[in-house]
Design a protein around this motif. Structure first.
Motif: not given
Length: 274
Positions: A6-26
């Motif tokens: 649940l913590f990992a899911l919450l962190l992912l939701v926060c990152q998406v909301a802040l536009g901080q998801t890592a782009v998988p370059y390559g």
């Protein structure tokens, strides 16, 4: 376990909301494309808009090496991060590689994308390819930046440590029979640096594009070799980064990006001091 999930899911939701998801370059389906040129299926990723900028990675690498480079330049350039043949997602079933082949691939890709020319930034083998591209296809290169590039493969260009390591690798591999496709490809990629390039210093006089020659002060390329490249180019800048190894664009990413961008935008490029 549930609380951790649940913590990992919450962190992912926060990152998406802040536009901080890592782009998988390559390995980014949203930006990745294939182009068949010269009988090879080349993979590249495109980001941003503006003047075209071609990014060329090092030996055994891929476009993912530019994870710290692409976000900066994509703000003002149309960035094309390519996997060289036999690297990353680019398919190549030929038996050998050369920097001439890699440079011709770059020119063909730009032509297929209807680009008359591009800025070029190359690291290590990518830096060599950038120089060869400027020699073989001068009309395709607006300006080039090459970090950690060498003109020939021996101990006068490479540090003793790297050269000894390469000699051991060759001795260990030359008697083997590679049946696995992946290992066979790895050997072909290794031989690219063992056998190539062979660019005389005098040939650099034919490079018409302004060039920015870069290396770390603890690079695997001898500093005197880097300086010689700079001195033999008609119009060039030189930058030896203090406290840096071969991975200049990673170890000093912010400063590296800013300096290269300044070079690309500079109004004049003075010839090197003799």
């Amino acid at each position: 376990m549930l609380r951790t999930s649940l913590f990992a899911l919450l962190l992912l939701v926060c990152q998406v909301a802040l536009g901080q998801t890592a782009v998988p370059y390559g390995n980014n389906p949203a930006a990745g494309k294939y182009a068949t040129v010269r009988g090879v299926k080349l993979y590249y990723e495109a980001y941003g808009a503006g003047p075209p900028l071609l990014l060329l990675h090092g030996n055994g690498g891929s476009s993912k090496e530019f994870a710290k480079t692409i976000p900066y330049f994509a703000k003002h350039y149309r960035v094309l991060a390519m996997d060289s043949r036999a690297h990353g997602k680019s398919v190549d079933r030929a038996d050998s590689l050369s920097f001439e082949m890699l440079a011709d691939d770059c020119a063909a890709l730009l032509t297929q994308l209807r680009l008359d020319s591009a800025y070029v930034l190359g690291w290590s083998d990518g830096g060599i390819t950038a120089l060869v591209l400027a020699l073989r296809h001068p009309q395709k290169v607006k300006r080039l930046a090459a970090t950690g590039a060498n003109l020939w493969p021996d101990s006068t260009a490479l540090t003793p440590e790297l050269w000894q390591q390469m000699k051991r690798g060759y001795q260990e591999g030359r008697t083997q029979t590679f049946t696995d496709a992946g290992r066979k490809n790895d050997w072909k990629v290794f031989l690219l640096d063992w056998r190539h390039p062979h660019i005389p210093l005098s040939a650099l006089a034919n490079v018409k594009a302004p060039a920015f020659i870069i290396a770390g002060d603890r690079d695997v390329i001898r500093p005197e070799h880097t300086v010689a490249i700079y001195q033999n180019l008609p119009r060039a800048w030189l930058w030896i980064l203090p406290n840096s190894g071969h991975a200049t664009l990673h170890e000093h990413a912010n400063e590296f990006n800013e300096k290269v961008d300044t070079f690309f935008k500079a109004r004049t490029i003075l010839p090197p001091s003799r």
